[in-house]
Design a protein around this motif. Structure first.
Motif, PDB file in Angstrom:
ATOM      1  N   ILE A 225       1.033  -1.195   0.492  1.00 55.02           N
ATOM      2  CA  ILE A 225       0.245  -0.261   0.323  1.00 55.02           C
ATOM      3  C   ILE A 225       0.927   1.355  -0.142  1.00 55.02           C
ATOM      4  O   ILE A 225       2.196   1.394   0.265  1.00 55.02           O
ATOM      5  CB  ILE A 225      -0.961  -0.362   1.168  1.00 55.02           C
ATOM      6  CG1 ILE A 225      -2.378  -1.473   1.351  1.00 55.02           C
ATOM      7  CG2 ILE A 225      -2.100   0.765   1.469  1.00 55.02           C
ATOM      8  CD1 ILE A 225      -2.674  -1.067   2.237  1.00 55.02           C
ATOM      9  N   PRO A 226       0.779   2.510  -0.847  1.00 56.39           N
ATOM     10  CA  PRO A 226       1.365   3.090  -0.420  1.00 56.39           C
ATOM     11  C   PRO A 226       1.402   4.154   0.886  1.00 56.39           C
ATOM     12  O   PRO A 226       0.548   4.256   1.016  1.00 56.39           O
ATOM     13  CB  PRO A 226       0.829   4.298  -1.835  1.00 56.39           C
ATOM     14  CG  PRO A 226      -0.037   2.915  -2.749  1.00 56.39           C
ATOM     15  CD  PRO A 226      -0.486   2.381  -2.096  1.00 56.39           C
ATOM     16  N   ILE A 227       2.512   4.918   0.128  1.00 55.53           N
ATOM     17  CA  ILE A 227       3.054   5.335   2.114  1.00 55.53           C
ATOM     18  C   ILE A 227       2.366   6.764   1.829  1.00 55.53           C
ATOM     19  O   ILE A 227       2.945   7.307   1.233  1.00 55.53           O
ATOM     20  CB  ILE A 227       4.292   5.261   3.061  1.00 55.53           C
ATOM     21  CG1 ILE A 227       4.264   3.148   3.244  1.00 55.53           C
ATOM     22  CG2 ILE A 227       4.038   5.771   3.899  1.00 55.53           C
ATOM     23  CD1 ILE A 227       6.010   3.178   3.647  1.00 55.53           C
ATOM     24  N   PRO A 228       1.809   7.317   2.280  1.00 53.84           N
ATOM     25  CA  PRO A 228       1.092   8.340   2.933  1.00 53.84           C
ATOM     26  C   PRO A 228       2.709   9.797   2.438  1.00 53.84           C
ATOM     27  O   PRO A 228       3.600   9.140   4.163  1.00 53.84           O
ATOM     28  CB  PRO A 228       0.216   9.087   3.581  1.00 53.84           C
ATOM     29  CG  PRO A 228       0.218   8.243   4.907  1.00 53.84           C
ATOM     30  CD  PRO A 228       0.227   7.162   3.635  1.00 53.84           C
ATOM     31  N   VAL A 229       2.152  10.598   2.387  1.00 54.55           N
ATOM     32  CA  VAL A 229       3.882  11.914   3.129  1.00 54.55           C
ATOM     33  C   VAL A 229       3.668  13.075   2.699  1.00 54.55           C
ATOM     34  O   VAL A 229       2.626  13.295   3.029  1.00 54.55           O
ATOM     35  CB  VAL A 229       4.954  11.258   1.659  1.00 54.55           C
ATOM     36  CG1 VAL A 229       5.809  10.037   1.080  1.00 54.55           C
ATOM     37  CG2 VAL A 229       4.083  12.480   0.604  1.00 54.55           C
TER      38      VAL A 229
END
Length: 216
Positions: free
Chosen positions: A33-37
């Protein structure tokens, strides 16, 4: 080509298609899952110095003079919006030793709210013992870093969103001597642009006026 051969070829093609489809689905299932930044826009580096340096020998070459040191770092949100920041504690080890952060947390302040970080908080963040477990608080120094971040990045960004000041008190030992000093330092904002992954175990803490402030 006979009908039997045609059926065999078609069957093999279907089987291969099903295998490829299954492999594709499986690969999709295990994709991370893409990690929010969050984009850091300003940082503040506040010095801390805490505890007792007991060695008063004239023959010693100490990093700090013998005595009792205390630090308070006051932080105020001077904007009209909620400000989130990543707070980090870096305990320096003495000498020319590059040292990474030892403790990190995502926190925040509502408009015109303030907080402070004191030596007791820093000892707790670093899991260091305090009296009565030890005779006196150990001498430590380093930095408390405040990284203001936005996710997503707004069109209008506050230039200097936090007021960060350090109050430093020194008292010579033993108690009752005349060597006492106090100093106040204002730490300026530094402009930055870099992303931080929001993967810390603690959720961002935005204190609401309708709730009881959380003690750190």
């Amino acid at each position: 080509m006979t009908n039997m051969v045609k059926k065999t070829i078609i069957g093999l093609a279907c089987a291969i298609g099903l295998l490829l489809t299954g492999s594709t689905v499986q690969a999709q299932d295990i994709d991370p899952i893409p990690i929010p930044v969050g984009t850091v826009t300003n940082t503040y580096a506040a010095k801390f110095i805490c505890g007792v340096q007991p060695n008063g020998s004239l023959a010693a070459v100490p990093d700090a003079q013998a005595g009792h040191y205390s630090t308070k770092i006051n932080v105020h949100n001077n904007t009209g919006i909620g400000i989130k920041f990543r707070k980090k504690v870096i305990q320096l080890k003495g000498g020319q030793v590059p040292t990474p952060p030892a403790w990190t947390r995502l926190e925040g302040l509502n408009p015109d709210w303030a907080m402070e970080v004191v030596c007791k908080d820093i000892y707790s963040h670093l899991a260091l013992p305090l009296p009565p477990d030890v005779h006196y608080p150990p001498y430590i120094e380093g930095f408390v870093i405040f990284e203001v971040y936005f996710s997503p990045l707004p069109a209008s960004i506050p230039v200097d969103p936090l007021d960060v000041e350090g109050i430093y008190t020194y008292r010579a030992e033993p108690v009752g001597t005349d060597a006492v000093s106090i100093d106040v330092v204002v730490f300026p904002a530094k402009s930055n642009r870099y992303n931080i992954p929001l993967i810390q175990t603690a959720d961002p803490v935005i204190i609401s006026p309708s709730s009881t402030p959380k003690r750190q």
